[in-house]
Design a protein around this motif. Structure first.
Motif, PDB file in Angstrom:
ATOM      1  N   GLU A 374      87.243  29.660  36.960  1.00  0.00           N
ATOM      2  CA  GLU A 374      86.038  30.291  37.498  1.00  0.00           C
ATOM      3  C   GLU A 374      86.398  31.192  38.652  1.00  0.00           C
ATOM      4  OE1 GLU A 374      81.938  28.401  37.718  1.00  0.00           O
ATOM      5  OE2 GLU A 374      83.284  26.685  37.688  1.00  0.00           O
ATOM      6  N   ASP A 375      85.534  32.114  38.888  1.00  0.00           N
ATOM      7  CA  ASP A 375      85.717  33.001  40.023  1.00  0.00           C
ATOM      8  C   ASP A 375      85.532  32.183  41.307  1.00  0.00           C
ATOM      9  OD1 ASP A 375      85.899  35.070  41.710  1.00  0.00           O
ATOM     10  OD2 ASP A 375      83.888  35.892  41.311  1.00  0.00           O
ATOM     11  N   GLU A 376      86.558  32.167  42.159  1.00  0.00           N
ATOM     12  CA  GLU A 376      86.518  31.319  43.345  1.00  0.00           C
ATOM     13  C   GLU A 376      85.378  31.693  44.283  1.00  0.00           C
ATOM     14  OE1 GLU A 376      89.882  30.197  46.432  1.00  0.00           O
ATOM     15  OE2 GLU A 376      90.502  30.000  44.344  1.00  0.00           O
ATOM     16  N   ALA A 377      85.173  32.988  44.417  1.00  0.00           N
ATOM     17  CA  ALA A 377      84.098  33.454  45.299  1.00  0.00           C
ATOM     18  C   ALA A 377      82.760  32.924  44.800  1.00  0.00           C
ATOM     19  CB  ALA A 377      84.080  34.976  45.345  1.00  0.00           C
ATOM     20  N   GLU A 378      82.638  32.903  43.488  1.00  0.00           N
ATOM     21  CA  GLU A 378      81.394  32.446  42.873  1.00  0.00           C
ATOM     22  C   GLU A 378      81.160  30.962  43.145  1.00  0.00           C
ATOM     23  OE1 GLU A 378      77.905  32.232  40.761  1.00  0.00           O
ATOM     24  OE2 GLU A 378      78.965  33.993  41.547  1.00  0.00           O
ATOM     25  N   THR A 379      82.231  30.151  42.979  1.00  0.00           N
ATOM     26  CA  THR A 379      82.055  28.716  43.212  1.00  0.00           C
ATOM     27  C   THR A 379      81.754  28.436  44.683  1.00  0.00           C
ATOM     28  OG1 THR A 379      84.452  28.549  43.344  1.00  0.00           O
ATOM     29  CG2 THR A 379      83.438  27.810  41.299  1.00  0.00           C
ATOM     30  N   THR A 380      82.417  29.162  45.560  1.00  0.00           N
ATOM     31  CA  THR A 380      82.160  28.974  46.992  1.00  0.00           C
ATOM     32  C   THR A 380      80.711  29.324  47.313  1.00  0.00           C
ATOM     33  OG1 THR A 380      84.355  29.894  47.251  1.00  0.00           O
ATOM     34  CG2 THR A 380      83.157  29.403  49.260  1.00  0.00           C
ATOM     35  N   ARG A 381      80.261  30.425  46.720  1.00  0.00           N
ATOM     36  CA  ARG A 381      78.903  30.862  46.979  1.00  0.00           C
ATOM     37  C   ARG A 381      77.912  29.795  46.500  1.00  0.00           C
ATOM     38  NH1 ARG A 381      74.600  32.947  45.071  1.00  0.00           N
ATOM     39  NH2 ARG A 381      75.307  32.665  42.933  1.00  0.00           N
ATOM     40  N   ARG A 382      78.208  29.240  45.321  1.00  0.00           N
ATOM     41  CA  ARG A 382      77.313  28.245  44.750  1.00  0.00           C
ATOM     42  C   ARG A 382      77.305  26.981  45.627  1.00  0.00           C
ATOM     43  NH1 ARG A 382      78.871  28.086  39.096  1.00  0.00           N
ATOM     44  NH2 ARG A 382      80.077  26.271  39.640  1.00  0.00           N
ATOM     45  N   LYS A 383      78.496  26.657  46.105  1.00  0.00           N
ATOM     46  CA  LYS A 383      78.615  25.479  46.952  1.00  0.00           C
ATOM     47  C   LYS A 383      77.825  25.671  48.254  1.00  0.00           C
ATOM     48  CE  LYS A 383      82.040  22.326  48.784  1.00  0.00           C
ATOM     49  NZ  LYS A 383      83.348  22.265  49.398  1.00  0.00           N
ATOM     50  N   MET A 384      77.965  26.849  48.825  1.00  0.00           N
ATOM     51  CA  MET A 384      77.252  27.134  50.064  1.00  0.00           C
ATOM     52  C   MET A 384      75.746  27.084  49.840  1.00  0.00           C
ATOM     53  SD  MET A 384      79.493  27.163  52.100  1.00  0.00           S
ATOM     54  CE  MET A 384      79.548  27.851  53.710  1.00  0.00           C
ATOM     55  N   LYS A 385      75.346  27.612  48.698  1.00  0.00           N
ATOM     56  CA  LYS A 385      73.935  27.628  48.343  1.00  0.00           C
ATOM     57  C   LYS A 385      73.409  26.186  48.275  1.00  0.00           C
ATOM     58  CE  LYS A 385      70.326  29.858  46.487  1.00  0.00           C
ATOM     59  NZ  LYS A 385      69.460  30.464  47.477  1.00  0.00           N
ATOM     60  N   ARG A 386      74.217  25.329  47.655  1.00  0.00           N
ATOM     61  CA  ARG A 386      73.815  23.937  47.494  1.00  0.00           C
ATOM     62  C   ARG A 386      73.703  23.242  48.860  1.00  0.00           C
ATOM     63  NH1 ARG A 386      77.583  21.808  43.392  1.00  0.00           N
ATOM     64  NH2 ARG A 386      78.725  21.004  45.156  1.00  0.00           N
ATOM     65  N   GLU A 387      74.568  23.660  49.779  1.00  0.00           N
ATOM     66  CA  GLU A 387      74.560  23.031  51.095  1.00  0.00           C
ATOM     67  C   GLU A 387      73.394  23.475  51.964  1.00  0.00           C
ATOM     68  OE1 GLU A 387      78.225  22.987  53.192  1.00  0.00           O
ATOM     69  OE2 GLU A 387      79.320  22.063  51.554  1.00  0.00           O
ATOM     70  N   GLU A 388      72.660  24.491  51.500  1.00  0.00           N
ATOM     71  CA  GLU A 388      71.479  24.935  52.243  1.00  0.00           C
ATOM     72  C   GLU A 388      70.424  23.835  52.299  1.00  0.00           C
ATOM     73  OE1 GLU A 388      70.832  28.155  53.611  1.00  0.00           O
ATOM     74  OE2 GLU A 388      73.015  28.302  53.319  1.00  0.00           O
ATOM     75  N   GLU A 389      70.418  23.010  51.286  1.00  0.00           N
ATOM     76  CA  GLU A 389      69.399  21.982  51.172  1.00  0.00           C
ATOM     77  C   GLU A 389      69.366  21.092  52.417  1.00  0.00           C
ATOM     78  OE1 GLU A 389      68.754  18.528  48.003  1.00  0.00           O
ATOM     79  OE2 GLU A 389      69.445  20.413  47.130  1.00  0.00           O
TER      80      GLU A 389
END
Lengths: 442, 350
Positions: A374-389
């Motif tokens: 997977e695109d690393e930037a993409e996974t990081t972005r998704r992870k950060m998004k999830r941590e917004e919760e």
């Protein structure tokens, strides 16, 4: 708290002995939190055991004859001991000494068979004497009194019937009623506030009453009687006695047991019985002279007999079910206390992170994209998004809180208001002091 | 963490310095007198200012803890001493002497009457504030004891150390009740949850394990993909999360039920030492941690942004503590800077 991680399927009735405590006890009773166990002994002393450290932490030596019963106040600050020496002693466990301070001593005119606190106020004490009389001693300033509970008879047969001795006396869990068992096999219900009799239940065929236990909410009652049977009842709702009505008016009703438990083969009598915290099971301690047997019945499934727990050679004389967990304390005639629990099988998979145990082999289907890079930037972005919760690090689950709150009674209730008047100093926040044993004594 | 033994030199220095600490070097910082109008417009943002610098220890300070009643601060150091300070005025109160090697961790009993300290001399000592001496010595660990904590009822202690075990102790009798062969590397932190039914442990093997306190069974293991050395773990107040510091300069908040990392905090430096992180208890929730760049970092719990960086220490900040009821942070660290600093946020909390 740990319940959420432990597997819910393992929760059952106790099945095995976890530990035994050596005490010379004649009975052992859990406190309402389940952290401590109080024992009474023939020599007049009592001990308090800490179940977490499994050691005796206090020795209460105050009676000169056998201790007949103990009772804990709601938040376990006060402990009551009753004895054959005619006294009831209330101990204040908040004192940072061993032995703790005596809070009060109440002296009666005969050996005390049993005594208990009002569930809402430890300044109200119910005592049953060996003469077959029951008293309510109110220690509050404004209410200070000692009242005898008197059975009311119909005028017609008052002259013919001899007065029957009281053999059991207990507050129900709400504290609104006092239940009295008599030698004639009836259950009398008194209002705790007015001390007037509100009901008489004839239990046919039961013989003399020997013991009561209530389920947590107070809607179910189990009786032990001299006909060697345990009877499980659903209790009716009692009318509140209004001051205007005739004090002699009461409910006269025969109660029919929902279930009746006995041992058809050996015909053993029962020493004690105890409901599980949720009222799902009933444990009965058999009065067998050669064995230590606990019978378990499943109340939810038609009162089916589930199993017998065998505790070895020392006969059982008392048992008590833990107020919150699947744990039973049973006392042997040698004075040892057996702690029964429901062992949880060790899950070795727990030692590995992200590991899951399966009972059977499962064919594994690889996802189409499982090994795609997977695109690393993409996974990081998704992870950060999830941590917004947002996370809540302070709040507790409501379900967990409910476990800790005791039986709630309606606020505007006259009987509750009466009991809550002049409250005792038994507060949920208090903690028993840890007394360090001097190193020289170890 | 602090394994250098004190030389005779330094030890004598301690004794010489004793009289001095009777009049503590309370140095109210000039900076703290901030005029009201300078205060920031957003009251949520922390604004900690140095209030007091306390000196007394002669070697690296390894652990700081505020008492549960909020009146005292305890410090433990490689100089084998445990010192007690007034949490509000910074006044020196007392020294507890007895350990024969450096101390790595201290913990308060719930009633603020006892302090437990974990030492490299393989023992845990329980100190009574009433008598000022050792109330109990717990022997059993076969190597340095590195971390210690009380359960909520304060009748049990849990400890971990370089013998890779987690031990549960009966406080009243000083007996070891359980030895859990918990990890395959030194155990860096242990703690009971809010109701005392669970124990969490972290270790240099990079694992976080959750144990059933009563049975001693392992219930769960949390592990990050990269498996960095775990230097500290702490329960959230409601025990739903654990806050884990790892030596990849990251602090993570894990939901232990779902085994998922829900927050990541970074910006500080943590590659070598075991530096604990903690939650603030007053006002809006923050995470506070020391750092190897001699600063203290404060993050917003939810947004994960660095809100404030406290500068002033001249060496690695090894220990931080947050006050239970006031906006006070205590910090201390390695031996180039032996002061304990008390930082205060005097903004009215909303």
């Amino acid at each position: 708290m740990n319940g959420s991680i432990l597997s819910p399927f393992n929760v059952s009735h106790p099945t095995a002995i976890q530990t035994s405590l050596l005490d010379r006890a004649s009975f052992a009773k859990f406190d309402p939190s389940g952290r401590y166990l109080a024992t009474g002994k023939l020599d007049g002393s009592s001990s308090i055991w800490d179940l977490e450290t499994r050691s005796a932490i206090r020795l209460l030596d105050g009676h000169v004859k056998a201790v007949t019963s103990v009772d804990w106040s709601r938040y376990s600050r006060y402990l009551l001991t009753s004895s054959r020496d005619w006294n009831v002693i209330i101990w204040d466990l908040a004192s940072p000494f061993d032995p703790p301070q005596r809070h009060t001593t109440i002296r009666f005119d005969a050996p005390v068979v049993s005594a208990s606190f009002h569930p809402r106020n430890s300044n109200i004490v119910l005592a049953l004497l060996s003469t077959g009389d029951a008293f309510v001693a109110d220690l509050r300033k404004e209410h200070r009194s000692r009242m005898e509970l008197c059975e009311v008879y119909d005028e017609a047969d008052e002259s013919t019937k001899p007065r029957s001795a009281m053999t059991v006396a207990r507050f129900d869990p709400t504290g609104k009623y006092i239940f009295i068992g008599t030698a004639a096999g009836s259950v009398l219900v008194f209002n705790s506030r007015t001390k007037s009799m509100v009901a008489r239940h004839k239990i046919s065929g039961a013989g003399a009453m020997r013991g009561f236990d209530f389920s947590k909410g107070g809607r179910r009652l189990v009786t032990n009687s001299s006909d060697r049977a345990l009877r499980h009842f659903n209790l009716p709702i009692y009318p509140s006695p209004s001051s205007a009505s005739d004090p002699l008016e009461y409910l006269d009703q025969e109660l029919k047991p929902i279930y009746q438990f006995n041992d058809p083969i050996n015909k053993t009598a029962w020493h004690t019985m105890s409901y599980s915290p949720e009222g799902q099971w009933l444990a009965g301690g058999a009065a067998d002279h050669a064995t230590h047997k606990i019978y378990i019945w499943d109340i939810v499934n038609d009162g089916q007999f589930v199993c017998t727990l065998d505790g070895g050679r020392e006969p059982l004389i008392h048992l008590h079910w833990h107020p919150r967990k699947s744990v039973i304390a049973s006392t042997t005639n040698q004075g040892n206390i057996l702690i029964w629990h429901c062992p949880i099988p060790e899950r070795w998979g727990a030692f590995a992170g992200g590991f899951e145990e399966v009972d059977e082999n499962v064919e594994y289907h690889e996802r189409e994209d499982e090994f795609d890079i997977e695109d690393e930037a993409e996974t990081t972005r998704r992870k950060m998004k999830r941590e917004e919760e947002k996370v809540d690090i302070d709040g507790f689950d409501d379900a967990l809180m409910q476990q800790t709150t005791p039986v709630v009674a309606p606020k505007d209730d006259e009987d509750v208001a009466w009991a809550d008047d002049e409250p005792d100093d038994d507060k949920p926040e208090w903690k028993m002091a840890i007394i360090m044993v001097e190193e020289d004594y170890l | 963490m602090i394994n250098e033994e004190p030389t005779e030199d330094q030890k004598t220095k301690t004794e010489q310095e004793q009289p001095q600490e009777a009049q503590p070097s309370v140095a109210p910082d000039v900076e703290m007198k901030v005029p009201d109008e300078v205060k920031q417009a957003t009251p949520q943002k922390p604004n900690y200012k140095l209030q007091y610098s306390l000196s007394g220890h002669t070697m690296s300070v390894s652990s700081l803890k505020f008492s549960p009643d909020g009146t005292m601060l305890v410090s433990a150091a490689a100089d084998k001493l445990v010192k007690l300070w007034n949490a509000f005025t910074g006044e020196f109160m007392r020294t507890f002497e007895g350990h024969t090697l450096g101390i790595s961790d201290v913990a308060w009993s719930g009633d603020s009457d006892y302090i437990a300290s974990a030492s490299d001399d393989k023992t845990i000592r329980i100190w009574s504030l009433e008598t000022g001496s050792t109330a109990m010595t717990l022997n059993g660990h076969t190597s340095f004891v590195f971390c210690v904590n009380y359960n909520p009822n304060s009748n049990l202690l849990v400890s971990g150390g370089f013998d890779e075990t987690v031990r549960v102790w009966d406080v009243a009798r000083g007996r070891c009740l359980k030895v859990l062969p918990a990890h395959s590397d030194p155990v860096t932190a242990v703690g009971f949850n809010h109701d005392g039914t669970l124990v969490v442990s972290s270790a240099m093997d990079g694992l976080i394990r959750i144990w059933d306190a009563e049975s001693g069974q392992c219930l769960k293991t949390l592990v990050d993909d990269d498996n960095p050395i775990c230097s500290h773990v702490k329960w959230s107040p409601n025990s739903r999360f654990v806050l884990v510091s790892t030596q990849d300069s990251t602090i993570r908040l894990w939901n232990h039920q779902t085994s998922r990392c829900v927050k990541t905090y970074s910006g500080h430096v943590n590659r070598t030492f075991c530096i604990p992180a903690c939650f603030t208890n007053v006002g809006s929730k923050c995470i506070v941690s020391g750092s190897e760049d001699a600063k203290i970092y404060i993050w917003d719990l939810q947004t994960r942004e660095v809100l404030q960086i406290l500068e002033g220490h001249r060496d690695v900040v090894l220990a931080v503590a947050t006050h239970p009821t006031h906006n006070i942070i205590a910090s201390a660290g390695m031996d180039k800077d032996l002061t304990i600093r008390l930082w205060r946020d005097s903004q009215p909390t909303s």
